[in-house]
Design a protein around this motif. Structure first.
Motif, PDB file in Angstrom:
ATOM      1  N   GLU A   1      -4.500  -7.439  -7.125  1.00  0.00           N
ATOM      2  CA  GLU A   1      -5.248  -7.713  -8.358  1.00  0.00           C
ATOM      3  C   GLU A   1      -5.869  -6.475  -9.005  1.00  0.00           C
ATOM      4  OE1 GLU A   1      -8.089 -10.764  -7.574  1.00  0.00           O
ATOM      5  OE2 GLU A   1      -6.585 -12.233  -6.903  1.00  0.00           O
ATOM      6  N   ASP A   2      -6.095  -5.411  -8.247  1.00  0.00           N
ATOM      7  CA  ASP A   2      -6.753  -4.234  -8.818  1.00  0.00           C
ATOM      8  C   ASP A   2      -6.178  -2.943  -8.255  1.00  0.00           C
ATOM      9  OD1 ASP A   2      -8.504  -2.630 -10.238  1.00  0.00           O
ATOM     10  OD2 ASP A   2     -10.179  -2.895  -8.835  1.00  0.00           O
ATOM     11  N   PRO A   3      -4.879  -2.707  -8.459  1.00  0.00           N
ATOM     12  CA  PRO A   3      -4.274  -1.490  -7.903  1.00  0.00           C
ATOM     13  C   PRO A   3      -4.916  -0.205  -8.444  1.00  0.00           C
ATOM     14  CG  PRO A   3      -2.790  -2.570  -9.459  1.00  0.00           C
ATOM     15  CD  PRO A   3      -3.902  -3.525  -9.203  1.00  0.00           C
ATOM     16  N   ASP A   4      -5.351  -0.213  -9.716  1.00  0.00           N
ATOM     17  CA  ASP A   4      -6.010   0.982 -10.260  1.00  0.00           C
ATOM     18  C   ASP A   4      -7.319   1.265  -9.521  1.00  0.00           C
ATOM     19  OD1 ASP A   4      -4.014   1.467 -12.083  1.00  0.00           O
ATOM     20  OD2 ASP A   4      -5.005   0.368 -13.716  1.00  0.00           O
ATOM     21  N   GLY A   5      -8.042   0.202  -9.173  1.00  0.00           N
ATOM     22  CA  GLY A   5      -9.276   0.371  -8.412  1.00  0.00           C
ATOM     23  C   GLY A   5      -8.999   0.957  -7.038  1.00  0.00           C
ATOM     24  N   VAL A   6      -7.889   0.545  -6.403  1.00  0.00           N
ATOM     25  CA  VAL A   6      -7.511   1.090  -5.094  1.00  0.00           C
ATOM     26  C   VAL A   6      -7.190   2.571  -5.223  1.00  0.00           C
ATOM     27  CG1 VAL A   6      -5.803   0.997  -3.236  1.00  0.00           C
ATOM     28  CG2 VAL A   6      -6.680  -1.125  -4.235  1.00  0.00           C
ATOM     29  N   ARG A   7      -6.493   2.942  -6.294  1.00  0.00           N
ATOM     30  CA  ARG A   7      -6.179   4.367  -6.500  1.00  0.00           C
ATOM     31  C   ARG A   7      -7.455   5.188  -6.651  1.00  0.00           C
ATOM     32  NH1 ARG A   7      -2.438   1.760 -10.009  1.00  0.00           N
ATOM     33  NH2 ARG A   7      -0.307   1.790  -9.162  1.00  0.00           N
ATOM     34  N   ARG A   8      -8.407   4.685  -7.423  1.00  0.00           N
ATOM     35  CA  ARG A   8      -9.674   5.411  -7.594  1.00  0.00           C
ATOM     36  C   ARG A   8     -10.405   5.548  -6.261  1.00  0.00           C
ATOM     37  NH1 ARG A   8      -9.821   2.186 -12.331  1.00  0.00           N
ATOM     38  NH2 ARG A   8     -11.173   0.657 -11.302  1.00  0.00           N
ATOM     39  N   LYS A   9     -10.413   4.487  -5.483  1.00  0.00           N
ATOM     40  CA  LYS A   9     -11.077   4.507  -4.177  1.00  0.00           C
ATOM     41  C   LYS A   9     -10.436   5.546  -3.256  1.00  0.00           C
ATOM     42  CE  LYS A   9     -12.019   0.489  -2.242  1.00  0.00           C
ATOM     43  NZ  LYS A   9     -11.917  -0.759  -1.420  1.00  0.00           N
ATOM     44  N   LEU A  10      -9.102   5.585  -3.249  1.00  0.00           N
ATOM     45  CA  LEU A  10      -8.395   6.531  -2.390  1.00  0.00           C
ATOM     46  C   LEU A  10      -8.639   7.974  -2.835  1.00  0.00           C
ATOM     47  CD1 LEU A  10      -4.973   4.686  -1.886  1.00  0.00           C
ATOM     48  CD2 LEU A  10      -6.783   5.008  -0.198  1.00  0.00           C
ATOM     49  N   ARG A  11      -8.609   8.221  -4.139  1.00  0.00           N
ATOM     50  CA  ARG A  11      -8.836   9.592  -4.620  1.00  0.00           C
ATOM     51  C   ARG A  11     -10.254  10.061  -4.315  1.00  0.00           C
ATOM     52  NH1 ARG A  11      -5.508   7.808  -9.283  1.00  0.00           N
ATOM     53  NH2 ARG A  11      -3.492   8.885  -9.124  1.00  0.00           N
ATOM     54  N   ALA A  12     -11.228   9.161  -4.479  1.00  0.00           N
ATOM     55  CA  ALA A  12     -12.617   9.532  -4.176  1.00  0.00           C
ATOM     56  C   ALA A  12     -12.780   9.835  -2.689  1.00  0.00           C
ATOM     57  CB  ALA A  12     -13.552   8.397  -4.586  1.00  0.00           C
TER      58      ALA A  12
ATOM     59  N   LEU B   1       0.832  -1.199   0.000  1.00  0.00           N
ATOM     60  CA  LEU B   1       0.000   0.000   0.000  1.00  0.00           C
ATOM     61  C   LEU B   1       0.869   1.252   0.000  1.00  0.00           C
ATOM     62  CD1 LEU B   1      -2.754   1.356   0.151  1.00  0.00           C
ATOM     63  CD2 LEU B   1      -2.723   0.987   2.638  1.00  0.00           C
ATOM     64  N   ARG B   2       1.932   1.246   0.765  1.00  0.00           N
ATOM     65  CA  ARG B   2       2.846   2.396   0.799  1.00  0.00           C
ATOM     66  C   ARG B   2       3.436   2.651  -0.580  1.00  0.00           C
ATOM     67  NH1 ARG B   2       8.409   2.766   1.367  1.00  0.00           N
ATOM     68  NH2 ARG B   2       9.205   4.655   2.408  1.00  0.00           N
ATOM     69  N   GLU B   3       3.862   1.593  -1.266  1.00  0.00           N
ATOM     70  CA  GLU B   3       4.414   1.757  -2.616  1.00  0.00           C
ATOM     71  C   GLU B   3       3.386   2.362  -3.551  1.00  0.00           C
ATOM     72  OE1 GLU B   3       5.807  -2.032  -3.922  1.00  0.00           O
ATOM     73  OE2 GLU B   3       7.789  -1.788  -3.015  1.00  0.00           O
ATOM     74  N   LEU B   4       2.148   1.881  -3.454  1.00  0.00           N
ATOM     75  CA  LEU B   4       1.083   2.392  -4.327  1.00  0.00           C
ATOM     76  C   LEU B   4       0.839   3.877  -4.060  1.00  0.00           C
ATOM     77  CD1 LEU B   4      -2.190   0.692  -5.351  1.00  0.00           C
ATOM     78  CD2 LEU B   4      -2.334   2.916  -4.249  1.00  0.00           C
ATOM     79  N   VAL B   5       0.772   4.257  -2.793  1.00  0.00           N
ATOM     80  CA  VAL B   5       0.503   5.660  -2.446  1.00  0.00           C
ATOM     81  C   VAL B   5       1.665   6.555  -2.863  1.00  0.00           C
ATOM     82  CG1 VAL B   5       0.175   7.249  -0.521  1.00  0.00           C
ATOM     83  CG2 VAL B   5      -1.111   5.109  -0.591  1.00  0.00           C
ATOM     84  N   LEU B   6       2.891   6.091  -2.649  1.00  0.00           N
ATOM     85  CA  LEU B   6       4.054   6.891  -3.048  1.00  0.00           C
ATOM     86  C   LEU B   6       4.083   7.141  -4.556  1.00  0.00           C
ATOM     87  CD1 LEU B   6       6.909   5.392  -0.808  1.00  0.00           C
ATOM     88  CD2 LEU B   6       5.838   7.651  -0.613  1.00  0.00           C
ATOM     89  N   GLY B   7       3.468   6.228  -5.317  1.00  0.00           N
ATOM     90  CA  GLY B   7       3.404   6.395  -6.772  1.00  0.00           C
ATOM     91  C   GLY B   7       2.280   7.318  -7.232  1.00  0.00           C
ATOM     92  N   MET B   8       1.435   7.791  -6.313  1.00  0.00           N
ATOM     93  CA  MET B   8       0.349   8.714  -6.640  1.00  0.00           C
ATOM     94  C   MET B   8       0.813  10.142  -6.337  1.00  0.00           C
ATOM     95  SD  MET B   8      -2.757   6.473  -4.925  1.00  0.00           S
ATOM     96  CE  MET B   8      -4.048   7.692  -5.259  1.00  0.00           C
TER      97      MET B   8
END
Length: 314
Positions: A290-301, A208-215
């Motif tokens: 399996e759905d990192p793009d979906g997690v990004r959308r959820k976090l931004r919303a 999760l940290r890696e995903l957030v750092l990439g946003m």
């Protein structure tokens, strides 16, 4: 057949409580070299040689404990077991399966690696602990010696996070050990220590940290952060607290919520956070994989919703 010698076989057995004995000790007990060779013959022999200079007094595969004993017998009284084998002796559970026994010896020693025995010479011999009758290195050294030989970062994360999460070792102790020790194989270990210093305590949190750092458009997240009520009392320790807004990220895994009591406690906790004015975004490890793009959308919303809550009225 070689001539029989008068040998006190009870003394031989007593000198090998684990069924293992050095060749030099057999000779000191009066066992002729010819008898040792005869009994260790590949066909029909009742003994065998698991390591150079060592004899097992019964045929068959060595147990885990016998491999540890064998490694220390061969490498001498100053040697210490370290790495993954010692991690298990220290009580860690997230240890990858590995049959080798990693042993530290002093820099001037001449023993070599062979078979299941991995020998490492060191000028920084650590203090020792005896666990299950086996001499081991201290936990911080053991962890990093084991982690340096792992090839997957998630294995390194699981190993180090467990030790920190269970309060068996501090992050500061790991940092001190990695700075003082060998640089060989240390890249993944250093990366995980940085994650630990940032508050990460599991492999899923690291994903999760890696995903957030990439946003690039997402604020800083404080990991494993303590939340306080207006009166100063502790409200909860949350997996992630987004900087500047009342937004909490929580990782929910099936393993953690497999029983009803834990699930019920999690639901109560989320209710308390919501009552305190926080928006809670639940995320599962499976979503991250399996759905990192979906997690990004959820976090931004959720971020937009949290910003709207804190926006001044017009």
């Amino acid at each position: 057949m070689p001539r029989r010698a008068r040998v006190d076989w009870d003394a031989v057995s007593a000198a090998a409580p684990d069924g293992l004995i050095l060749v030099r000790d057999l000779r000191a007990l009066g066992v002729p070299s010819s008898t040792i060779v005869f009994r260790c013959r590949k066909v029909g022999g009742s003994w065998w040689r698991p390591l150079l200079g060592l004899v097992a007094l019964a045929r068959g595969t060595l147990t885990v404990h016998q491999r540890l004993v064998a490694a220390l017998l061969v490498t001498g009284e100053d040697a210490l077991v370290t790495g993954l084998a010692a991690c298990r002796l220290h009580g860690l559970k997230n240890v990858p399966d590995h049959e080798v026994v990693h042993v530290l010896i002093r820099h001037g020693s001449r023993h070599r690696s062979e078979g299941f025995l991995v020998v490492e010479r060191t000028k920084r011999m650590p203090a020792s602990r005896t666990l299950d009758d086996i001499r081991c290195a201290t936990l911080a050294r053991t962890l990093l010696d084991g982690a340096r030989r792992l090839l997957r970062i998630d294995e390194v994360r699981a190993l180090l996070c467990e030790a920190v999460q269970r309060h068996m070792v501090t992050v500061a102790a790991l940092r001190e050990e990695i700075e003082a020790g060998s640089c060989r194989g240390a890249a993944l270990v250093r990366a995980v220590i940085v994650e630990l210093e940032d508050g990460i305590r599991s492999a899923a949190e690291a994903w999760l940290r890696e995903l957030v750092l990439g946003m690039d458009d997402f604020p800083v997240v404080h990991w494993n952060a303590d939340l306080r009520s207006p009166d100063g009392s502790r409200l909860a320790c949350v997996d992630g607290l987004v900087d500047g807004v009342p937004l909490v990220i929580e990782l929910h895994s099936f393993e953690h919520h497999a029983d009803l009591d834990t699930f019920d406690a999690t639901m109560r906790r989320q209710g308390e956070l919501a009552a305190a004015g926080y928006i809670v975004v639940p995320i599962t490890p499976r979503e991250l994989r399996e759905d990192p793009d979906g997690v990004r959308r959820k976090l931004r919303a959720a971020l937009e919703e949290a910003r709207a809550l804190t926006a001044p009225a017009t």
